[in-house]
Design a protein around this motif. Sequence first.
Motif, short mmCIF file in Angstrom:
data_model
loop_
_atom_site.label_atom_id
_atom_site.label_comp_id
_atom_site.label_asym_id
_atom_site.label_seq_id
_atom_site.Cartn_x
_atom_site.Cartn_y
_atom_site.Cartn_z
N ALA A 74 0.87 -1.18 0.00
CA ALA A 74 0.00 0.00 0.00
C ALA A 74 0.91 1.23 0.00
N THR A 75 0.72 2.11 -0.99
CA THR A 75 1.57 3.29 -1.09
C THR A 75 0.71 4.53 -1.33
N GLN A 76 1.24 5.67 -0.91
CA GLN A 76 0.55 6.93 -1.15
C GLN A 76 0.98 7.44 -2.53
N ILE A 77 -0.04 7.78 -3.33
CA ILE A 77 0.23 8.26 -4.69
C ILE A 77 -0.46 9.61 -4.86
N PRO A 78 0.24 10.61 -5.39
CA PRO A 78 -0.40 11.90 -5.62
C PRO A 78 -1.26 11.88 -6.88
N THR A 79 -2.40 12.54 -6.81
CA THR A 79 -3.26 12.67 -7.99
C THR A 79 -2.84 13.92 -8.76
N LYS A 80 -3.51 14.18 -9.87
CA LYS A 80 -3.17 15.33 -10.71
C LYS A 80 -3.37 16.65 -9.95
#
Length: 171
Positions: A74-80
């Motif tokens: 599980a990783t944190q991913i930035p959105t646009k």
Amino acid sequence: MTNTKLIIGGILVFIILILLADTFYSVDQREQVVITQFGEPIRVVKEPGLHIKTPFIQHANSFEKRILEWDGRATQIPTKDKKFILVDTYARWRIADPLKFFQSVSDEQRAQTRLDNIIDATVRDFITDQLLIEVVRNSNQLLVQSEGEEIEKEVIEIQMGREKLTREILM
């Protein structure tokens, strides 16, 4: 004299047992096997049962026939729109062609590592190209409170939505 014959006979029996143990191999119904000779694949065995190979020269490499699972971190991913979301990815996969699998990755551990790189990168690329609302919402339906009243907020229309985004990632 008889002691020497007994020792030689014992050694011969021991050598024969070792040869027999390395000659026969069994294939479980949940497995498929690639037989290699000096590291080069020579045949694929998919039928379960007891089989024969050349001892010490040929090696039996077993692979699962069943569906295997891959579970990413599980990783944190930035959105646009620069908002971070926690994404937990998983996949199910199967070895359809054991010979091709052996030639390209050689074992399940290396395949899992390859899947780590491919799936995590693909999911990250797709999510960073979308707004948060596109990733979490599925339709343009207005949000409703528990009393049945519509929420009086400006709702951004979604173009893609979570389902379509999921299908795009799978392609």
